[in-house]
Design a protein around this motif. Structure first.
Motif, PDB file in Angstrom:
ATOM      1  N   ILE A  56      -8.591   7.383  11.057  1.00 35.78           N
ATOM      2  CA  ILE A  56      -8.836   6.701   9.714  1.00 35.78           C
ATOM      3  C   ILE A  56      -7.331   6.168   9.261  1.00 35.78           C
ATOM      4  CG2 ILE A  56      -9.133   7.114   7.031  1.00 35.78           C
ATOM      5  CD1 ILE A  56     -11.472   9.146   8.229  1.00 35.78           C
ATOM      6  N   GLY A  57      -6.186   6.951   9.581  1.00 39.93           N
ATOM      7  CA  GLY A  57      -4.997   6.946   9.163  1.00 39.93           C
ATOM      8  C   GLY A  57      -4.573   5.419   9.809  1.00 39.93           C
ATOM      9  N   THR A  58      -4.789   5.103  11.095  1.00 43.66           N
ATOM     10  CA  THR A  58      -4.753   3.705  11.763  1.00 43.66           C
ATOM     11  C   THR A  58      -5.361   2.581  10.965  1.00 43.66           C
ATOM     12  OG1 THR A  58      -4.348   4.657  14.047  1.00 43.66           O
ATOM     13  CG2 THR A  58      -4.848   2.322  13.887  1.00 43.66           C
ATOM     14  N   VAL A  59      -6.588   2.785  10.547  1.00 39.13           N
ATOM     15  CA  VAL A  59      -7.357   1.774   9.715  1.00 39.13           C
ATOM     16  C   VAL A  59      -6.686   1.541   8.610  1.00 39.13           C
ATOM     17  CG1 VAL A  59      -9.497   0.883   8.718  1.00 39.13           C
ATOM     18  CG2 VAL A  59      -9.467   1.993  10.961  1.00 39.13           C
ATOM     19  N   ILE A  60      -6.207   2.505   7.708  1.00 39.74           N
ATOM     20  CA  ILE A  60      -5.672   2.429   6.374  1.00 39.74           C
ATOM     21  C   ILE A  60      -4.397   1.817   6.655  1.00 39.74           C
ATOM     22  CG2 ILE A  60      -4.471   3.586   4.606  1.00 39.74           C
ATOM     23  CD1 ILE A  60      -6.765   5.415   4.896  1.00 39.74           C
ATOM     24  N   VAL A  63      -4.841  -2.080   7.338  1.00 38.98           N
ATOM     25  CA  VAL A  63      -5.166  -2.672   6.094  1.00 38.98           C
ATOM     26  C   VAL A  63      -4.240  -2.796   4.938  1.00 38.98           C
ATOM     27  CG1 VAL A  63      -6.975  -2.816   4.128  1.00 38.98           C
ATOM     28  CG2 VAL A  63      -7.653  -1.977   6.364  1.00 38.98           C
ATOM     29  N   ALA A  64      -3.299  -1.534   4.845  1.00 41.14           N
ATOM     30  CA  ALA A  64      -2.481  -1.620   3.802  1.00 41.14           C
ATOM     31  C   ALA A  64      -0.859  -2.269   4.191  1.00 41.14           C
ATOM     32  CB  ALA A  64      -2.173  -0.271   3.409  1.00 41.14           C
ATOM     33  N   PHE A  65      -1.023  -2.746   5.510  1.00 39.83           N
ATOM     34  CA  PHE A  65       0.403  -3.428   5.994  1.00 39.83           C
ATOM     35  C   PHE A  65       1.115  -4.353   5.015  1.00 39.83           C
ATOM     36  CE2 PHE A  65       2.907  -6.366   8.490  1.00 39.83           C
ATOM     37  CZ  PHE A  65       3.798  -5.487   9.101  1.00 39.83           C
ATOM     38  N   PRO A  66       0.447  -5.108   4.238  1.00 48.80           N
ATOM     39  CA  PRO A  66       1.486  -5.968   3.158  1.00 48.80           C
ATOM     40  C   PRO A  66       1.831  -4.788   2.204  1.00 48.80           C
ATOM     41  CG  PRO A  66      -0.811  -6.791   3.329  1.00 48.80           C
ATOM     42  CD  PRO A  66      -0.778  -5.534   4.173  1.00 48.80           C
ATOM     43  N   LEU A  67       1.036  -3.636   1.755  1.00 49.93           N
ATOM     44  CA  LEU A  67       1.845  -2.707   0.807  1.00 49.93           C
ATOM     45  C   LEU A  67       2.895  -1.827   1.350  1.00 49.93           C
ATOM     46  CD1 LEU A  67      -1.520  -1.317  -0.880  1.00 49.93           C
ATOM     47  CD2 LEU A  67       0.165  -3.050  -1.947  1.00 49.93           C
ATOM     48  N   LEU A  78       1.804   8.374   0.124  1.00 45.40           N
ATOM     49  CA  LEU A  78       0.372   8.273  -0.512  1.00 45.40           C
ATOM     50  C   LEU A  78      -0.650   8.188   0.495  1.00 45.40           C
ATOM     51  CD1 LEU A  78       0.751   5.760  -3.589  1.00 45.40           C
ATOM     52  CD2 LEU A  78       0.897   8.318  -3.719  1.00 45.40           C
ATOM     53  N   VAL A  79      -0.532   7.483   1.455  1.00 43.14           N
ATOM     54  CA  VAL A  79      -1.178   7.344   2.693  1.00 43.14           C
ATOM     55  C   VAL A  79      -1.604   8.718   3.305  1.00 43.14           C
ATOM     56  CG1 VAL A  79      -2.073   6.520   4.865  1.00 43.14           C
ATOM     57  CG2 VAL A  79      -1.585   5.057   2.961  1.00 43.14           C
ATOM     58  N   ASN A  80      -0.440   9.604   3.615  1.00 36.91           N
ATOM     59  CA  ASN A  80      -0.237  10.597   4.349  1.00 36.91           C
ATOM     60  C   ASN A  80      -0.902  11.678   3.450  1.00 36.91           C
ATOM     61  OD1 ASN A  80       0.696   9.589   6.448  1.00 36.91           O
ATOM     62  ND2 ASN A  80       2.662  10.267   6.058  1.00 36.91           N
TER      63      ASN A  80
END
Length: 131
Positions: A56-60, A63-67, A78-80
């Motif tokens: 799931i972390g890889t997908v997030i 997707v959130a690369f621009p952020l 926040l992701v962690n």
């Protein structure tokens, strides 16, 4: 072998975080709750956390690369924290595992886990042969 070392380091990091009372992170061991069951529960939580972080972390992160670029990587905190909360939710669903009382304290706990993983990962990581 690397995965097993990662699991053991994760389990140690989760255990250290549970010792820090202000973070309000606890582990509910398998029944009957003795030391052996606590160690097995920590290893199981670490395995679930590693799988959640990998899948799931890889997908997030994709997707959130621009952020990540806009916030200069601070969004990773926040992701962690979210991944740690997700691990706690999924293991508590089975009646054992991790419990995180507050999302923001979970973010701090994930930061501590990340620091411990980084230090011990650098020390205990198996070295590849250089021919």
């Amino acid at each position: 072998m690397r995965f097993l070392i990662r699991i053991v380091i994760n389990a140690f990091a989760v255990w250290v975080v549970t010792l820090i009372d202000p973070l309000q992170v606890t582990v509910t061991p398998f029944a009957p709750g003795e030391t052996t069951q606590l160690v097995l529960t920590l290893l199981a939580v670490a395995a679930v956390f590693a799988i959640v972080n990998t899948v799931i972390g890889t997908v997030i992160r994709i997707v959130a690369f621009p952020l990540y670029i806009i916030t200069l990587g601070l969004i990773s905190l926040l992701v962690n924290g979210f991944l740690l909360w997700l691990t706690a939710w999924s293991t508590q669903w089975w009646g054992w595992g991790l419990s995180v009382e507050n999302f923001w304290l979970g973010v701090v706990a994930a930061l501590v886990i990340g620091i411990i993983n980084g230090v011990f990962g650098a020390i205990l990581r198996p070295q590849r042969r250089r021919d």
